[in-house]
Design an enzyme around this catalytic site. Structure first.
Site, PDB file in Angstrom:
ATOM      1  N   GLU A 128       0.829  -1.210   0.000  1.00 18.54           N
ATOM      2  CA  GLU A 128       0.000   0.000   0.000  1.00 18.54           C
ATOM      3  C   GLU A 128       0.865   1.263   0.000  1.00 18.54           C
ATOM      4  O   GLU A 128       0.566   2.237  -0.697  1.00 18.54           O
ATOM      5  CB  GLU A 128      -0.929   0.023   1.217  1.00 18.54           C
ATOM      6  CG  GLU A 128      -2.011  -1.047   1.223  1.00 18.54           C
ATOM      7  CD  GLU A 128      -2.886  -1.006  -0.012  1.00 18.54           C
ATOM      8  OE1 GLU A 128      -3.282   0.083  -0.436  1.00 18.54           O
ATOM      9  OE2 GLU A 128      -3.156  -2.089  -0.566  1.00 18.54           O
ATOM     10  N   ASP A 196       4.171  -4.322  -5.903  1.00 24.12           N
ATOM     11  CA  ASP A 196       4.788  -5.548  -5.370  1.00 24.12           C
ATOM     12  C   ASP A 196       6.305  -5.393  -5.292  1.00 24.12           C
ATOM     13  O   ASP A 196       6.920  -5.689  -4.272  1.00 24.12           O
ATOM     14  CB  ASP A 196       4.489  -6.751  -6.284  1.00 24.12           C
ATOM     15  CG  ASP A 196       3.041  -7.203  -6.194  1.00 24.12           C
ATOM     16  OD1 ASP A 196       2.367  -6.823  -5.213  1.00 24.12           O
ATOM     17  OD2 ASP A 196       2.600  -7.928  -7.093  1.00 24.12           O
TER      18      ASP A 196
HETATM   19 ZN   LIG Z   1      -2.329  -2.949  -4.978  1.00 26.08          ZN
END
Ligand SMILES: [Zn+2]
Length: 477
Positions: A128, A196
């Protein structure tokens, strides 16, 4: 992916009485990408509405402080450590976390409970945080026109408010609409891959176990298969592919292996959430079986003590907690519960003594500051409460909890001007300028302030009135 939202937003705007909510002040919004300052302003207004109106906002300073500690540990080593971040917790059993504009990151209690290690939990926060540092939100919303942005922001608030509304049908509609908005504003595949990659690097720099990331995401994906169409909310807004997990695993394999021990706070915060969930009698049974499984874990004993406390079984709660305390390393979680039990027994003096000692052991713990001020107010020491809160305010001027405690302490001292002056700051920080102005007007009429205090009230009153005029003008533009 940003072609259709305007029509959708228009239809949604008709479905909700948006005028009931304060619309954000957008200032100058760049044509192509939202400026960081505008993004922060939008985020501030949304979060003040959530804290003020959303019943599922978890008003628990201990858990919130823990989540912020992990979040800031990650943010400090991110690729943009200068950005502001605020983490908050939403009481919701579904697995979800989300980033609002301006670095406000919400975490569902369900996610914290589903994580098996602290590194797993941190991996979602890292992902996030990466959406924020890579400015994905600004890129998505920046492409909208300013009016569409305004509608979207107010709608988000309406959706959040409707969720806590007792009108089930409206809540159901809102939930459906929220899903529609989220899919419209969903991150693209390239954003997901980038979050990621960047999130994983942050996770490693912060010293967490990087295997937590593919591990947790893989479990989320398995849960998806189990529930078929009922995927965890997190995966609906952050669509997960086998390719993404494979990418994560490849990167993790090239990183150094590191054994990481969870902080005690990870288990204490989860134990507190479990002990406070559902019916008190069920929570006692749940925590009894947890303690039977992990008898050596101080957090398990603490959780049972907290569940017993909630069930009103104060003597058993106190005994259980003393047993934990005799063996466990010193912990602010244990001391805070000791004080809560003492307060429930109307023993304010003990509660104050316990918390004053805990403050000396854990001087940087903010949750203790609130707990001690509350104990001093309930224990008949409002002047000591005022002194402590004012010291804390030196570094945390925008903390509405501190202003609320200050207002209560002044009320007990019979200082009416000071009470309403503090209450005005509570309302201001919760996004309601008219209510703040009203409090200052009461303060200036109260008649018990000295010259210095009244001048300060008048100056603040002029300042907030001016701000209100500016806000109203911006909304008309
Ligand atoms: Zn995401």
């Amino acid at each position: 992916m940003m072609r259709r939202p305007l029509a959708l937003l228009l239809s949604l705007a008709l479905a909700f009485p948006v005028h009931a909510y304060d619309l954000p002040d957008l200032g100058d919004v760049a044509a192509t990408e939202l400026s960081p300052a505008a993004e922060r302003r939008i985020g501030e207004q949304i979060i003040s509405q959530i804290r003020w109106r959303d019943a599922s906002y978890l008003d628990d300073p201990e858990v919130e402080e823990y989540v912020n500690r992990i979040g800031h540990k990650l943010a400090a080593v991110s690729n943009n450590p200068g950005l502001d971040f605020d983490f908050f917790v939403v009481s919701d059993s579904t697995l979800n976390a989300f980033a609002l504009p301006g670095g406000y990151i919400g975490v569902h209690t369900g996610l914290l409970l589903a994580a098996q290690t602290e590194s797993e939990f941190a991996s979602v926060l890292g992902h996030e945080i990466a959406h924020v540092t890579q400015r994905h939100i600004a890129q998505i919303v920046g492409k909208q026109s300013q009016s569409a942005m305004l509608m979207m922001a107010s709608l988000l608030v309406a959706v959040l408010a409707a969720r806590s509304n007792s009108d089930v049908s409206q809540a159901a509609i809102a939930a459906g609409q929220a899903g529609a908005i989220q899919s419209q504003l969903g991150y693209t595949r390239s954003f997901e891959r980038e979050a990621d990659r960047v999130g994983l690097e942050t996770l490693e720099s912060a010293g967490f176990d990087v295997r937590g990331m593919p591990g947790f995401f893989e479990r989320l994906q398995r849960a998806t298969r189990m529930y078929e169409n009922n995927a965890p909310a997190y995966l609906r807004t952050h669509p997960l592919t086998t390719e993404r997990i494979a990418d994560m695993e490849n990167r993790v394999n090239s990183m150094r292996y590191r054994q990481v021990v969870d902080s005690p706070d990870f288990n204490f915060s989860r134990a507190k959430l479990r002990a406070n969930a559902g019916l008190a009698t069920d929570a006692v049974r749940d925590m009894e079986s947890q303690l039977a499984q992990t008898p050596a874990d101080p957090a398990a004993g603490y959780g049972l003590a907290r569940a017993l406390f909630r069930a009103g079984r104060l003597d058993e709660a106190a005994q259980r907690l003393e047993a934990v305390r005799a063996k466990a390393p010193p912990s602010p979680w244990i001391e805070t519960l000791r004080a809560e039990i003492a307060l429930a027994r109307k023993d304010g003096a003990t509660a104050i003594k316990v918390l004053e000692a805990a403050m000396r052991s854990f001087p940087s713990n903010h949750a203790l500051v609130y707990a001690l001020a509350n104990a001093r107010i309930l224990g008949g020491q409002p002047q000591a409460a005022v002194d402590g809160v004012r010291r804390a305010l030196d570094n945390r001027q925008s903390d509405p909890r501190l202003w609320q405690l200050l207002s209560r302490a002044y009320a007990d001292l019979g200082k009416v001007t000071a009470q309403h002056r503090a209450q005005a700051e509570v309302y201001r920080l919760r996004g309601s300028l008219p209510a703040a102005i009203e409090q200052l007007e009461i303060a200036s009429r109260a008649g018990d302030g000295d010259f210095y205090e009244l001048s300060a009230v008048d100056a603040r009153l002029r300042e907030l009135k001016q701000r209100l005029i500016e806000e109203r003008r911006d909304r008309k533009d």
